[in-house]
Design an enzyme around this catalytic site. Sequence first.
Site, short mmCIF file in Angstrom:
data_model
loop_
_atom_site.label_atom_id
_atom_site.label_comp_id
_atom_site.label_asym_id
_atom_site.label_seq_id
_atom_site.Cartn_x
_atom_site.Cartn_y
_atom_site.Cartn_z
N PRO A 101 4.88 7.23 -2.62
CA PRO A 101 6.24 7.58 -2.19
C PRO A 101 6.45 7.22 -0.71
O PRO A 101 5.56 7.44 0.11
CB PRO A 101 6.31 9.09 -2.40
CG PRO A 101 5.16 9.45 -3.26
CD PRO A 101 4.13 8.38 -3.10
N GLY A 105 4.40 10.91 4.09
CA GLY A 105 3.12 11.32 4.69
C GLY A 105 1.91 10.80 3.94
O GLY A 105 0.78 11.18 4.24
N SER A 108 2.41 5.12 3.06
CA SER A 108 2.88 3.97 2.27
C SER A 108 3.00 2.70 3.12
O SER A 108 2.61 1.62 2.68
CB SER A 108 4.20 4.33 1.57
OG SER A 108 5.28 3.71 2.16
N ALA A 110 1.33 1.77 5.88
CA ALA A 110 0.01 1.21 6.22
C ALA A 110 -0.64 0.59 4.99
O ALA A 110 -1.32 -0.44 5.07
CB ALA A 110 -0.88 2.29 6.82
N ASP A 152 -3.87 6.48 10.05
CA ASP A 152 -3.41 6.04 8.73
C ASP A 152 -4.02 4.69 8.35
O ASP A 152 -4.62 4.55 7.28
CB ASP A 152 -1.88 5.91 8.70
CG ASP A 152 -1.17 7.26 8.71
OD1 ASP A 152 -1.84 8.27 9.01
OD2 ASP A 152 0.04 7.30 8.44
C1 MEV Z 1 1.03 10.61 10.40
O1 MEV Z 1 0.45 10.35 9.13
C2 MEV Z 1 0.11 11.43 11.25
C3 MEV Z 1 0.61 11.75 12.66
O2 MEV Z 1 -0.46 12.45 13.31
C4 MEV Z 1 0.99 10.53 13.43
C5 MEV Z 1 -0.20 9.65 13.79
O3 MEV Z 1 -1.33 10.08 13.78
O4 MEV Z 1 0.06 8.48 14.12
C6 MEV Z 1 1.80 12.69 12.61
#
Ligand code: MEV
Length: 327
Positions: A101, A105, A108, A110, A152
Amino acid sequence: MPTFTATAPGKIILFGEHAVVYGHPALAVPVTKVCAKAIITGESQAKVPEMRVVAPDIGLDAPLSGLKPGNPAREVIKSVFATLGVTQIPPCTLTVTSTIPIASGLGSGAAISAAIIRALSAFLKHPLPNEQVSALAYEIEKIHHGTPSGIDNTVIAFEKPVYFVKPLPSLNGRGTGGEGPAIQTFSIPQPFTILIGNTGISSLTKETVGDVRQAWQANPKRYQRIFAAVGSIAKAARHAIESGHPARLGPLMDENHYFLQEMGVSSPELDRLVNAARQAGALGAKLSGGGRGGNMIALAEKPQADAVAQAMLKAGAMGIIITQVGE
Ligand code: MEV
């Protein structure tokens, strides 16, 4: 015609999001139940005169030259060409699909970058190693996220559990600070069950990371305290996992979620799913990733997982992935 296919998994941050941007450790694991896929098919010159980029999920079907600068697919492709010194592009069609999705979070962006880099470099007869896949995907993450920590692209490119510490530039501009090597993988002697619940609300990491930065700038002492506390939680979590006591992650998740609320990146929808999971018997729960939408995670004993999933669905989860970490 030769075809090259590559995939890259999604990811979930177990501990340490946001604080990781400021040099504190974070833990993330790949989620192989979802993935991005890139397929490159060589074409005869007569059929397709240049590279064609197709992404049915977003209704894209265009020649590479038709993609505007800043378009992430264009930038990934160009970065592979630049890395490999390719100036003459063989005619081909790149098709990208993903079951991850978007803006939730699960990494997707990367994963799509990593899949394209792998397929394209293989097509060009120079398959790139994971380090380079990760480094190129990081450059594209900057378009998506502004100031990404790099967690990520790292967990997605290496497809391994990662204890990640972003190297910080030293004050005098020489070398890097941080605490030792940035990427360490860790062992999981006792697998554990995580439920990933999607709020169905898209949230751009770039925005939440930007908001946290502003809040940190306005109140550095308070935020440094919060980031340090989250970093200590991530360290304790790694110890709990490596020593074979994953149940100890539950209270650590609850604590981490509290600090994410304090950072201002939770939301009523995330809190509702987190509370529902806890009340249904989860050992702990927290939001995961950028926050304000996207996903939360809950830790459950295997026999409780279905009941926790049902409670999360009742509380508004739009989708649930149940995954065994460490198997
Ligand atoms: C995003 O998946 C995680 C964050 O910590 C941003 C990052 O680490 O670049 C919010």
